[in-house]
Motif scaffolding. Structure first.
Motif, PDB file in Angstrom:
ATOM      1  N   ALA A 174      -7.289  56.337 -38.238  1.00 18.84           N
ATOM      2  CA  ALA A 174      -8.126  55.380 -39.108  1.00 18.84           C
ATOM      3  C   ALA A 174      -8.098  53.950 -38.228  1.00 18.84           C
ATOM      4  CB  ALA A 174      -7.478  55.190 -40.540  1.00 18.84           C
ATOM      5  N   ALA A 175      -9.304  53.415 -38.286  1.00 22.50           N
ATOM      6  CA  ALA A 175      -9.267  52.315 -37.698  1.00 22.50           C
ATOM      7  C   ALA A 175      -8.688  51.217 -38.209  1.00 22.50           C
ATOM      8  CB  ALA A 175     -10.658  51.896 -37.437  1.00 22.50           C
ATOM      9  N   ASP A 176      -8.503  51.461 -39.667  1.00 17.06           N
ATOM     10  CA  ASP A 176      -7.742  49.928 -40.352  1.00 17.06           C
ATOM     11  C   ASP A 176      -6.197  49.975 -40.166  1.00 17.06           C
ATOM     12  OD1 ASP A 176      -7.131  52.343 -41.746  1.00 17.06           O
ATOM     13  OD2 ASP A 176      -7.635  51.599 -43.854  1.00 17.06           O
ATOM     14  N   ARG A 177      -5.788  50.642 -39.414  1.00 16.00           N
ATOM     15  CA  ARG A 177      -4.386  50.413 -39.096  1.00 16.00           C
ATOM     16  C   ARG A 177      -3.933  49.151 -38.318  1.00 16.00           C
ATOM     17  NH1 ARG A 177      -2.427  56.245 -36.770  1.00 16.00           N
ATOM     18  NH2 ARG A 177      -0.409  55.017 -36.675  1.00 16.00           N
ATOM     19  N   ALA A 178      -2.773  48.804 -38.558  1.00 21.06           N
ATOM     20  CA  ALA A 178      -2.545  47.518 -37.750  1.00 21.06           C
ATOM     21  C   ALA A 178      -2.061  47.958 -36.442  1.00 21.06           C
ATOM     22  CB  ALA A 178      -1.447  46.777 -38.563  1.00 21.06           C
ATOM     23  N   SER A 179      -1.389  49.134 -36.142  1.00 20.06           N
ATOM     24  CA  SER A 179      -0.871  49.515 -35.013  1.00 20.06           C
ATOM     25  C   SER A 179      -0.929  51.075 -34.969  1.00 20.06           C
ATOM     26  CB  SER A 179       0.490  48.884 -34.827  1.00 20.06           C
ATOM     27  OG  SER A 179       1.089  49.448 -33.766  1.00 20.06           O
ATOM     28  N   PHE A 180      -0.839  51.450 -33.463  1.00 24.50           N
ATOM     29  CA  PHE A 180      -0.598  52.932 -33.516  1.00 24.50           C
ATOM     30  C   PHE A 180       0.672  53.281 -32.983  1.00 24.50           C
ATOM     31  CE2 PHE A 180      -5.204  52.165 -32.502  1.00 24.50           C
ATOM     32  CZ  PHE A 180      -5.762  53.305 -33.274  1.00 24.50           C
ATOM     33  N   TRP A 181       1.717  52.389 -33.331  1.00 27.18           N
ATOM     34  CA  TRP A 181       3.228  52.329 -32.941  1.00 27.18           C
ATOM     35  C   TRP A 181       3.607  53.575 -33.997  1.00 27.18           C
ATOM     36  CZ3 TRP A 181       6.378  51.539 -29.145  1.00 27.18           C
ATOM     37  CH2 TRP A 181       7.841  51.580 -29.656  1.00 27.18           C
ATOM     38  N   HIS A 182       4.456  54.447 -33.002  1.00 26.94           N
ATOM     39  CA  HIS A 182       5.248  55.396 -34.078  1.00 26.94           C
ATOM     40  C   HIS A 182       6.630  54.923 -33.944  1.00 26.94           C
ATOM     41  CE1 HIS A 182       2.032  58.042 -35.184  1.00 26.94           C
ATOM     42  NE2 HIS A 182       1.518  57.931 -33.937  1.00 26.94           N
ATOM     43  N   PRO A 183       7.593  54.932 -35.040  1.00 23.83           N
ATOM     44  CA  PRO A 183       8.850  54.520 -34.793  1.00 23.83           C
ATOM     45  C   PRO A 183       9.635  55.654 -34.027  1.00 23.83           C
ATOM     46  CG  PRO A 183       8.563  54.930 -37.046  1.00 23.83           C
ATOM     47  CD  PRO A 183       7.156  55.136 -36.336  1.00 23.83           C
ATOM     48  N   TYR A 184      10.610  55.191 -33.362  1.00 26.92           N
ATOM     49  CA  TYR A 184      11.468  56.135 -32.729  1.00 26.92           C
ATOM     50  C   TYR A 184      12.371  57.014 -33.810  1.00 26.92           C
ATOM     51  CZ  TYR A 184      11.016  53.850 -28.090  1.00 26.92           C
ATOM     52  OH  TYR A 184      10.577  53.250 -26.966  1.00 26.92           O
ATOM     53  N   SER A 185      12.617  58.283 -33.157  1.00 23.66           N
ATOM     54  CA  SER A 185      13.593  59.057 -34.093  1.00 23.66           C
ATOM     55  C   SER A 185      14.803  58.339 -33.848  1.00 23.66           C
ATOM     56  CB  SER A 185      13.348  60.554 -33.570  1.00 23.66           C
ATOM     57  OG  SER A 185      13.783  60.672 -32.279  1.00 23.66           O
ATOM     58  N   PRO A 186      15.927  59.002 -34.830  1.00 30.39           N
ATOM     59  CA  PRO A 186      17.306  58.259 -34.899  1.00 30.39           C
ATOM     60  C   PRO A 186      17.947  58.713 -33.348  1.00 30.39           C
ATOM     61  CG  PRO A 186      16.726  59.055 -36.993  1.00 30.39           C
ATOM     62  CD  PRO A 186      15.692  59.503 -36.256  1.00 30.39           C
ATOM     63  N   ARG A 187      17.514  59.971 -33.006  1.00 26.12           N
ATOM     64  CA  ARG A 187      18.293  60.373 -31.843  1.00 26.12           C
ATOM     65  C   ARG A 187      17.785  59.538 -30.422  1.00 26.12           C
ATOM     66  NH1 ARG A 187      16.003  63.775 -27.886  1.00 26.12           N
ATOM     67  NH2 ARG A 187      17.710  64.597 -26.314  1.00 26.12           N
ATOM     68  N   GLN A 188      16.456  59.137 -30.354  1.00 27.16           N
ATOM     69  CA  GLN A 188      16.026  58.217 -29.526  1.00 27.16           C
ATOM     70  C   GLN A 188      16.345  56.853 -29.572  1.00 27.16           C
ATOM     71  OE1 GLN A 188      11.904  59.036 -29.820  1.00 27.16           O
ATOM     72  NE2 GLN A 188      11.925  60.383 -27.871  1.00 27.16           N
ATOM     73  N   ALA A 189      16.813  56.260 -30.650  1.00 21.58           N
ATOM     74  CA  ALA A 189      17.346  54.964 -30.887  1.00 21.58           C
ATOM     75  C   ALA A 189      18.742  54.905 -30.512  1.00 21.58           C
ATOM     76  CB  ALA A 189      17.124  54.644 -32.384  1.00 21.58           C
ATOM     77  N   ASP A 190      19.480  55.842 -30.373  1.00 21.42           N
ATOM     78  CA  ASP A 190      20.791  55.894 -29.924  1.00 21.42           C
ATOM     79  C   ASP A 190      20.941  55.644 -28.593  1.00 21.42           C
ATOM     80  OD1 ASP A 190      23.540  56.062 -29.586  1.00 21.42           O
ATOM     81  OD2 ASP A 190      23.730  58.194 -29.955  1.00 21.42           O
ATOM     82  N   PRO A 191      21.709  54.497 -27.919  1.00 24.52           N
ATOM     83  CA  PRO A 191      21.705  54.483 -26.489  1.00 24.52           C
ATOM     84  C   PRO A 191      22.367  55.364 -25.722  1.00 24.52           C
ATOM     85  CG  PRO A 191      22.583  52.442 -27.807  1.00 24.52           C
ATOM     86  CD  PRO A 191      22.501  53.625 -28.835  1.00 24.52           C
ATOM     87  N   LYS A 192      23.155  56.197 -26.225  1.00 27.58           N
ATOM     88  CA  LYS A 192      23.808  57.419 -25.521  1.00 27.58           C
ATOM     89  C   LYS A 192      22.823  58.583 -25.423  1.00 27.58           C
ATOM     90  CE  LYS A 192      28.469  57.442 -26.835  1.00 27.58           C
ATOM     91  NZ  LYS A 192      29.137  57.241 -25.682  1.00 27.58           N
TER      92      LYS A 192
END
Length: 133
Positions: free
Chosen positions: A109-127
Motif C-alpha cells: 500500500a502506498a500509504d505506508r510511512a516506510s517499507f522497513w521490516h523490523p529485525y527478527s530477535p535472532r538478527q538483533a542479537d550481536p552474537k
C-alpha cells in the motif's frame, strides 16, 4: 627445462590421440567402413607417436585445437545460457509474477510511512554476526 617446455603439446598429442584411437576401435567394433575407421586411427596413431617422440611438431596442431575449442565454447555458452534463460527462468518468473509473487514487497500500500521490516530477535542479537551461517 626442455621436458616441461613441451609438456602441453605432449599432453595434447597423447590425450587426443588416445581418444581418436578409442573412437576408431569403437567404429571398428560397430562394423563401420574402413574409411570411417581408418581416418581416426591414423590421426590418433600419429598424434600419440608425435606426442611421445617429438612433441615440438604438435605446436601448431595444438594451437588450432585450442582455437577450435575457444570458438566452440564462445558459441555454446551463449546458446546454452540463452536456452536456459528463455526456456527456464523467463517462464518461471512470469508464472510466479502471475501468481502474485513479490519478494521485495513493491506492491504494498502506498500509504505506508516506510517499507522497513523490523529485525527478527535472532538478527538483533550481536552474537548473530559472529557465526552468520
Amino acid at each position: 627445462m626442455g621436458r616441461s617446455l613441451w609438456h602441453q603439446e605432449r599432453q595434447f598429442g597423447v590425450s587426443v590421440g588416445l581418444v581418436l584411437l578409442v573412437a576408431a576401435a569403437w567404429f571398428f567394433w560397430r562394423g563401420r567402413g574402413p574409411a570411417v575407421v581408418g581416418v581416426p586411427a591414423v590421426m590418433g596413431g600419429l598424434l600419440v607417436v608425435f606426442g611421445v617422440a617429438f612433441p615440438r611438431a604438435l605446436v601448431y596442431p595444438n594451437r588450432a585445437w585450442m582455437a577450435l575449442a575457444e570458438a566452440l565454447s564462445f558459441v555454446s555458452i551463449r546458446v546454452i545460457l540463452g536456452l536456459l534463460f528463455f526456456l527456464v527462468f523467463a517462464p518461471l518468473g512470469a508464472w510466479r509474477r502471475m501468481r502474485g509473487w513479490d519478494p521485495l514487497n513493491r506492491r504494498a500500500a502506498a500509504d505506508r510511512a516506510s517499507f522497513w521490516h523490523p529485525y527478527s530477535p535472532r538478527q538483533a542479537d550481536p552474537k548473530h554476526y559472529e557465526r552468520m551461517f
